[in-house]
Design an enzyme around this catalytic site. Structure first.
Site, PDB file in Angstrom:
ATOM      1  N   ASP A   1      95.962  52.606 -60.889  1.00  0.00           N
ATOM      2  CA  ASP A   1      95.511  53.938 -60.473  1.00  0.00           C
ATOM      3  C   ASP A   1      94.182  53.981 -59.729  1.00  0.00           C
ATOM      4  O   ASP A   1      93.743  55.038 -59.290  1.00  0.00           O
ATOM      5  CB  ASP A   1      95.434  54.860 -61.703  1.00  0.00           C
ATOM      6  CG  ASP A   1      94.534  54.283 -62.795  1.00  0.00           C
ATOM      7  OD1 ASP A   1      93.804  53.315 -62.507  1.00  0.00           O
ATOM      8  OD2 ASP A   1      94.566  54.809 -63.919  1.00  0.00           O
TER       9      ASP A   1
ATOM     10  N   ASP B   1      89.137  35.539 -57.162  1.00  0.00           N
ATOM     11  CA  ASP B   1      88.765  36.852 -56.621  1.00  0.00           C
ATOM     12  C   ASP B   1      87.545  37.402 -57.352  1.00  0.00           C
ATOM     13  O   ASP B   1      86.967  38.390 -56.926  1.00  0.00           O
ATOM     14  CB  ASP B   1      89.938  37.846 -56.738  1.00  0.00           C
ATOM     15  CG  ASP B   1      90.483  37.934 -58.151  1.00  0.00           C
ATOM     16  OD1 ASP B   1      90.815  36.878 -58.713  1.00  0.00           O
ATOM     17  OD2 ASP B   1      90.558  39.041 -58.695  1.00  0.00           O
ATOM     18  N   ASN B   2      87.164  36.747 -58.454  1.00  0.00           N
ATOM     19  CA  ASN B   2      85.974  37.168 -59.179  1.00  0.00           C
ATOM     20  C   ASN B   2      84.834  36.175 -59.009  1.00  0.00           C
ATOM     21  O   ASN B   2      83.945  36.097 -59.841  1.00  0.00           O
ATOM     22  CB  ASN B   2      86.300  37.346 -60.668  1.00  0.00           C
ATOM     23  CG  ASN B   2      87.234  38.526 -60.915  1.00  0.00           C
ATOM     24  OD1 ASN B   2      87.321  39.421 -60.085  1.00  0.00           O
ATOM     25  ND2 ASN B   2      87.924  38.524 -62.031  1.00  0.00           N
TER      26      ASN B   2
HETATM   27  P1  AMP Z   1      90.074  41.866 -62.003  1.00  0.00           P
HETATM   28  O1  AMP Z   1      90.549  40.484 -62.284  1.00  0.00           O
HETATM   29  O2  AMP Z   1      90.045  42.771 -63.185  1.00  0.00           O
HETATM   30  O3  AMP Z   1      88.744  41.841 -61.321  1.00  0.00           O
HETATM   31  O4  AMP Z   1      91.098  42.585 -61.005  1.00  0.00           O
HETATM   32  C1  AMP Z   1      92.171  41.971 -60.358  1.00  0.00           C
HETATM   33  C2  AMP Z   1      92.714  42.856 -59.288  1.00  0.00           C
HETATM   34  O5  AMP Z   1      93.259  44.048 -59.860  1.00  0.00           O
HETATM   35  C3  AMP Z   1      91.715  43.321 -58.253  1.00  0.00           C
HETATM   36  O6  AMP Z   1      92.364  43.335 -57.021  1.00  0.00           O
HETATM   37  C4  AMP Z   1      91.370  44.717 -58.701  1.00  0.00           C
HETATM   38  O7  AMP Z   1      90.937  45.516 -57.638  1.00  0.00           O
HETATM   39  C5  AMP Z   1      92.691  45.191 -59.252  1.00  0.00           C
HETATM   40  N1  AMP Z   1      92.544  46.255 -60.266  1.00  0.00           N
HETATM   41  C6  AMP Z   1      92.061  46.151 -61.515  1.00  0.00           C
HETATM   42  N2  AMP Z   1      92.094  47.339 -62.142  1.00  0.00           N
HETATM   43  C7  AMP Z   1      92.624  48.226 -61.278  1.00  0.00           C
HETATM   44  C8  AMP Z   1      92.939  49.616 -61.326  1.00  0.00           C
HETATM   45  N3  AMP Z   1      92.715  50.352 -62.411  1.00  0.00           N
HETATM   46  N4  AMP Z   1      93.476  50.185 -60.222  1.00  0.00           N
HETATM   47  C9  AMP Z   1      93.700  49.461 -59.112  1.00  0.00           C
HETATM   48  N5  AMP Z   1      93.459  48.171 -59.007  1.00  0.00           N
HETATM   49  C10 AMP Z   1      92.918  47.537 -60.068  1.00  0.00           C
HETATM   50 MG    MG Z   2      88.036  41.459 -59.775  1.00  0.00          MG
END
Ligand code: AMP
Ligand code: MG
Length: 520
Positions: free
Chosen positions: A134, A269-270
């Site tokens: 979302d 990606d982090n």
């Molecule tokens: P993360 O490993 O949590 O940094 O996120 C992995 C991917 O999921 C990234 O591309 C984030 O932008 C995406 N993401 C995480 N939470 C959401 C969310 N609530 N809505 C949209 N994209 C999300």
């Molecule tokens: Mg991320």
């Protein structure tokens, strides 16, 4: 409100020509224009004083209606065009394809006091990269990111920063444990700040698409603005870029090991191309010293991102970055050199850091032994990392029997101090004491120096959870208390002594304290 707007990323790199905000696979572009979602009833809960000044906002600015509306998605800063970045990444060891800013929207870049800052809202609504989610963030995870990123900065750990924490007045549905128990939570937005939010994944996605033209543009852009010290040209410049990124990433992860920070989701990606700690999700702080600990329940089975392996996972991620940069280098030897150097440097810097934590500043050949034995002892029974190292500074030369007291105060269960454990610790302290003879610093000086390395106050998981529990009830005071305390993590600050304690028992197995998921 006067900001010195200076956009480079969106000015100099190619944008996605599609302007509608629909989820899609983006090609031949570094970002997509997208406007933050409007929020119903926003309220700013906290503003970082340091970041406010760094960006050139006045005190009146941050109290203005305009600031509130900008930082919660309702108003776009004049003469700017917000955008979401295009990136991919390896998640838990596998190529995941396009990821991108799914819920972070960059507002603009500004220059203040000759420093460049990119400003972005996390939790500001859907973007073309939101996939099936979302685009929003909840208060609990936003408090965790806000407090921790500022705390890390004050600990001296390279990190992205935070300017403001706000609630949106909207409700957000989350299933914290992914077990079918979804519930509504308060929506929130953190305004994050960093010189740049470019990640390893920004390079990887272009390489994966064979888009070498834009890959080169992005690498040249990164060097121009963030690694101006690189004077080489052609392939040498990109080898140097990889080498500098690997050095900065090493510095970052050695600091994590020093303060006991476990990131929890070290996917590529982090990984910031500037070597900054980025994306505070299911991170945690080590309480009892355990190299095998991870706070992330999603990673519970394989524990890929556990505390002890973080430096090696940085290296794994650097391999992915190296692969992505390969089309610009086309020569394997210099790349291997860089990665080998990381391995060499990691071993040395890790030992140096651990020795510094115990007040040994002059190197001896066999010093690794102290570190290995110490790590083994600390892991035999639950022993609090922060308390142990902080109190170790009280050790007086020639008084090795005192060691047991230091250990005792750091133990979670005093019954664990069996005769056998006592004997082993006594033996270690005896050797330690002898080793300290070779150090030039006197007790007082050594203590002073150790206290700049071993923090007294860190954002223990239960502390953040207490602030979250209060905030859920509408009481935001503890956020500020913790924020103020964590500004001076190395100072004694006796007024905050009640936070220099072991994790309370109620937090041992509590969701949010020892168990965190990616649901945020
Ligand atoms: P993360 O490993 O949590 O940094 O996120 C992995 C991917 O999921 C990234 O591309 C984030 O932008 C995406 N993401 C995480 N939470 C959401 C969310 N609530 N809505 C949209 N994209 C999300
Ligand atoms: Mg991320």
């Amino acid at each position: 409100m006067k900001l010195n707007i200076n956009n480079t990323f969106s000015e100099e790199l190619p944008s996605d020509p599609v302007l509608e905000n629909s989820r899609r696979q983006v090609r031949n572009a570094c970002f997509s224009y997208v406007t933050p979602k409007k929020t119903r009833n926003p309220e700013i809960l906290h503003v970082s004083e340091e970041m406010r000044k760094s960006l050139g906002f006045s005190e009146e600015d941050v109290q203005s209606e305009e600031f509130l509306q900008i930082m919660t998605g309702n108003k776009v800063i004049e003469d700017t065009k917000p955008y979401a970045m295009h990136y991919g990444g390896h998640q838990f060891g596998n190529w995941a394809g396009q990821l991108g800013d799914g819920r972070a929207i960059n507002l603009t870049e500004v220059i203040h006091n000759s420093k460049r800052w990119a400003i972005q809202l996390k939790g500001a609504g859907e973007t073309p990269y939101s996939r099936n989610a979302d685009g929003l963030a909840v208060l609990r995870s936003s408090i965790r990111e806000y407090l921790c990123s500022e705390a890390m900065y004050h600990l001296g750990v390279p990190t992205t920063r935070a300017l403001s924490l706000a609630i949106t007045g909207d409700q957000v549905l989350r299933d914290i444990l992914y077990n079918g128990n979804a519930a509504y939570e308060k929506g929130a937005i953190v305004c994050r700040v960093a010189p740049s939010f470019v990640r390893f994944g920004n390079f990887e996605i272009l390489a994966a698409h064979g888009d070498h033209k834009n890959l080169k543009l992005l690498a040249d852009y990164t060097i121009k603005y963030f690694y101006p010290e690189i004077k080489e040209s052609g392939k040498d410049a990109y080898v140097k870029l990889l080498s500098e990124v690997s050095k900065r990433s090493l510095r970052m992860v050695i600091d994590w090991q020093r303060v006991g920070f476990v990131h929890g989701v070290m996917n590529t990606d982090n990984m910031s191309i500037l070597g900054l700690t980025i994306d505070y999700g299911p991170y945690g702080w080590l309480e009892d010293y355990d190299l095998g600990w991870t706070p992330n329940t999603t990673d519970r089975q394989f524990k890929r991102y556990k505390f002890g392996t973080q430096p090696e996972l940085v290296l794994w991620n650097l391999y992915q970055l190296a692969n992505a940069l390969y089309p610009l280098i086309e020569d394997i030897d210099p790349i291997e050199n860089v990665l080998n150097q990381y391995q060499e440097a990691y071993k040395l810097e890790y030992i140096d850091m651990m020795l510094a934590k115990i007040g040994i500043f002059t190197n001896h050949e066999k010093d690794d032994l102290y570190v290995n034995e110490l790590q083994e002892l600390l892991q035999l029974v639950e022993t609090d990392m922060t308390i142990f190292f902080r109190n170790l500074a009280n050790h007086k030369k020639g008084n090795s029997v005192q060691g047991i007291e230091i250990v005792y105060d750091a133990l979670y269960n005093h019954n664990d101090l069996t005769d056998d454990l006592k004997r082993r610790w006594n033996a270690w302290f005896l050797k330690y004491d002898t080793r300290l003879e070779d150090e030039v610093l006197e007790d007082d000086e050594r203590k002073k120096k150790m206290n700049t390395i071993n923090p007294k106050y860190v954002l223990r998981n239960y502390m953040a959870q207490l602030a979250i529990d209060d905030a859920d009830k509408g009481d935001y005071n503890l956020i500020n208390v913790l924020y103020q305390m964590l500004k001076k993590p190395y100072d004694e600050q006796p007024e905050y002594d009640k936070w220099f304690v072991k994790r309370p028992d109620w937090a041992r197995n509590k969701i949010g304290c020892s168990m965190l998921s990616c649901s945020s």
